[in-house]
Write a protein that holds these residues in place. Sequence first.
Motif, PDB file in Angstrom:
ATOM      1  N   LYS A 128      49.654 -30.255  10.413  1.00 36.05           N
ATOM      2  CA  LYS A 128      49.848 -29.906  11.827  1.00 36.05           C
ATOM      3  C   LYS A 128      50.700 -28.647  11.988  1.00 36.05           C
ATOM      4  O   LYS A 128      50.620 -27.968  13.009  1.00 36.05           O
ATOM      5  CB  LYS A 128      50.513 -31.070  12.567  1.00 36.05           C
ATOM      6  CG  LYS A 128      49.588 -32.243  12.786  1.00 36.05           C
ATOM      7  CD  LYS A 128      50.320 -33.369  13.488  1.00 36.05           C
ATOM      8  CE  LYS A 128      49.415 -34.554  13.751  1.00 36.05           C
ATOM      9  NZ  LYS A 128      50.146 -35.664  14.411  1.00 36.05           N
ATOM     10  N   ASP A 184      42.387 -23.620  11.157  1.00 36.56           N
ATOM     11  CA  ASP A 184      41.815 -24.819  11.756  1.00 36.56           C
ATOM     12  C   ASP A 184      41.946 -25.975  10.753  1.00 36.56           C
ATOM     13  O   ASP A 184      41.215 -26.047   9.769  1.00 36.56           O
ATOM     14  CB  ASP A 184      40.350 -24.602  12.123  1.00 36.56           C
ATOM     15  CG  ASP A 184      39.720 -25.833  12.764  1.00 36.56           C
ATOM     16  OD1 ASP A 184      40.474 -26.735  13.202  1.00 36.56           O
ATOM     17  OD2 ASP A 184      38.484 -25.888  12.826  1.00 36.56           O
ATOM     18  N   SER A 186      41.861 -29.192  11.824  1.00 32.31           N
ATOM     19  CA  SER A 186      41.497 -30.383  12.599  1.00 32.31           C
ATOM     20  C   SER A 186      40.786 -31.436  11.742  1.00 32.31           C
ATOM     21  O   SER A 186      41.028 -32.633  11.916  1.00 32.31           O
ATOM     22  CB  SER A 186      40.633 -30.003  13.802  1.00 32.31           C
ATOM     23  OG  SER A 186      39.444 -29.352  13.382  1.00 32.31           O
ATOM     24  N   ARG A 187      39.921 -31.024  10.829  1.00 31.35           N
ATOM     25  CA  ARG A 187      39.226 -31.996   9.971  1.00 31.35           C
ATOM     26  C   ARG A 187      40.207 -32.677   9.019  1.00 31.35           C
ATOM     27  O   ARG A 187      40.131 -33.881   8.794  1.00 31.35           O
ATOM     28  CB  ARG A 187      38.108 -31.313   9.185  1.00 31.35           C
ATOM     29  CG  ARG A 187      36.935 -30.943  10.097  1.00 31.35           C
ATOM     30  CD  ARG A 187      35.832 -30.233   9.390  1.00 31.35           C
ATOM     31  NE  ARG A 187      35.314 -31.010   8.256  1.00 31.35           N
ATOM     32  CZ  ARG A 187      34.451 -30.555   7.385  1.00 31.35           C
ATOM     33  NH1 ARG A 187      34.015 -29.316   7.480  1.00 31.35           N
ATOM     34  NH2 ARG A 187      34.021 -31.308   6.403  1.00 31.35           N
ATOM     35  N   ALA A 218      42.265 -35.110  11.061  1.00 34.14           N
ATOM     36  CA  ALA A 218      41.488 -36.313  11.389  1.00 34.14           C
ATOM     37  C   ALA A 218      41.351 -37.234  10.176  1.00 34.14           C
ATOM     38  O   ALA A 218      41.491 -38.457  10.294  1.00 34.14           O
ATOM     39  CB  ALA A 218      40.108 -35.918  11.911  1.00 34.14           C
TER      40      ALA A 218
END
Length: 98
Positions: free
Chosen positions: A32, A38, A40-41, A44
């Motif tokens: 984070k 990026d 995000s994957r 997640a």
Amino acid sequence: MPYRVDGYVRLGDREALQTLRAHRAAMLDSAKAIPGMDTSRTIATLAEDIEIIDAGLARLSPQREQQEFAPAGLNPIREAGVGYASQSRTAVAPPNHR
């Protein structure tokens, strides 16, 4: 991840699950904090891993640990033979070789 968590649950290894969770949480915090990328994957995936680990820890409630690891005679599940196919077999002494 689910197979790893299931293995630790079957072994009753709460400490390993807690260590695994702490590691994934630290990785999540690091992901984070990465600017300009990026993640995000990754975030997640790590969040999903933590959910799976939390579910495994929930399966290791103190009552369940006591039932699974109680000595014979104190465990009603074990006495009923549920999940223990080997209990229905009789012990056979090995042949006496001279």
